[in-house]
Design a protein around this motif. Structure first.
Motif, PDB file in Angstrom:
ATOM      1  N   SER A   1       0.864  -1.179   0.000  1.00  0.00           N
ATOM      2  CA  SER A   1       0.000   0.000   0.000  1.00  0.00           C
ATOM      3  C   SER A   1       0.900   1.228   0.000  1.00  0.00           C
TER       4      SER A   1
ATOM      5  N   LYS B   1      -4.892  -6.222   0.509  1.00  0.00           N
ATOM      6  CA  LYS B   1      -4.542  -5.152  -0.425  1.00  0.00           C
ATOM      7  C   LYS B   1      -5.752  -4.707  -1.238  1.00  0.00           C
TER       8      LYS B   1
ATOM      9  N   THR C   1      -8.055  -2.716   0.931  1.00  0.00           N
ATOM     10  CA  THR C   1      -7.494  -1.372   1.140  1.00  0.00           C
ATOM     11  C   THR C   1      -7.780  -0.470  -0.050  1.00  0.00           C
TER      12      THR C   1
END
Length: 290
Positions: A126, A175, A178
């Protein structure tokens, strides 16, 4: 373990090139490969060795890190029967997939690589270009914890936070979650800025007031400032975040089970249809203000 390792980096896009540069700065021997060879020129000038194929790049590597666009590119880099990385890796090497891909593909890739007796770890990140430049990425690591422990010093040369999240596929899912959360916020702020402007409000002043409340997220300042100033220099392009929505929705199943993610993806799809695909994700504000 030696503090200096030989690391192959496969994929030198906006993120992979910056990650490779930080590995060089940390003193590692770095071998690089990219589908477009000229992308390696700057890294070679800084000390990297350029290879002509993934297979060639990994021959002497202790660690092999891939950072490519999607499932298809990942499959090609790792498993191409002639030039894929798996054809050339040492048995004692550790394979690291840092691309944003699907949990299903990660599990398939992990099974294929480990069946050859090679260790595998997923470590998607990220952060965008500024975080990659500053070695401030956040890694979401999935796989065997012992392999994670061996790999952590390498990841620390590129990231500020190394978070172990579970078994293979866990990193990919965290991920994608996110990025979905980010994309939903982008779509929401774009829509709300449109409402403010159409209502005759000073959008900047209104958002300054909202920023003093508890609902303001850490990323909101960046998102809204780029929308208000129309600074859409690519950091995270529309077409890439739309791809990530397609992956998270495929993981979720039926669209009705994920209405917010579905709605956000439709915003990015509309932006692509209006030729905004290569601009920064915040350019979707144009859909609501033009």
């Amino acid at each position: 373990m030696s503090t200096t390792s030989t690391i192959a980096v496969l994929g030198l896009g906006a993120m992979g090139s910056r990650m490779a540069k930080n590995l060089i700065k940390a003193g590692h021997r770095v071998i690089v490969w990219n589908r477009t060879p000229q992308a390696a020129i700057d890294l070679v000038n800084e000390g990297a060795t350029q290879a002509n194929s993934p297979k060639e790049a990994v021959a002497q590597a202790d660690f092999v890190l891939a950072m490519v666009r999607d499932d298809e590119a990942s499959r090609q880099v790792w498993l191409d029967p002639e030039n894929g990385a798996l054809q050339g890796m040492k048995k004692e090497a550790i394979a690291i997939e840092s691309s944003t891909v699907t949990p299903v593909w990660i599990k398939e890739l992990a099974d294929t690589i480990t069946a050859k007796g090679i260790s595998f770890l997923e470590a998607p990140v990220s952060g965008s270009r500024p975080q990659a430049d500053a070695a401030q990425l956040v890694f979401f690591v999935g796989g065997d914890h012992t392999i994670f422990t061996q790999t952590e010093p390498i990841l620390k040369a590129m990231g500020a936070t190394i978070q172990y999240v579970g078994a293979w596929g866990s990193g990919a899912l965290v991920k994608l979650t996110t990025n979905a959360l980010l994309g939903i916020q982008v779509a929401a702020y774009a829509e709300l800025i449109g409402i403010l402007k159409r209502s005759g409000m000073d959008a900047q002043n209104a958002l300054a007031a909202i920023s003093k409340t508890s609902v303001w997220s850490p990323v909101a300042g960046y998102l809204t400032s780029t929308m208000l100033t129309e600074n859409f220099t690519p950091q995270f392009p529309v077409e890439l975040i739309e791809k990530d929505f397609s992956y998270i929705l495929a993981t979720a199943g039926a669209p009705e089970s994920s209405p917010m993610a579905t709605a956000a993806q439709q915003v990015f799809q509309k932006a692509i249809s209006q030729k905004l695909g290569q601009e920064n994700m915040t350019s979707v504000v144009r859909l609501f203000t033009k």
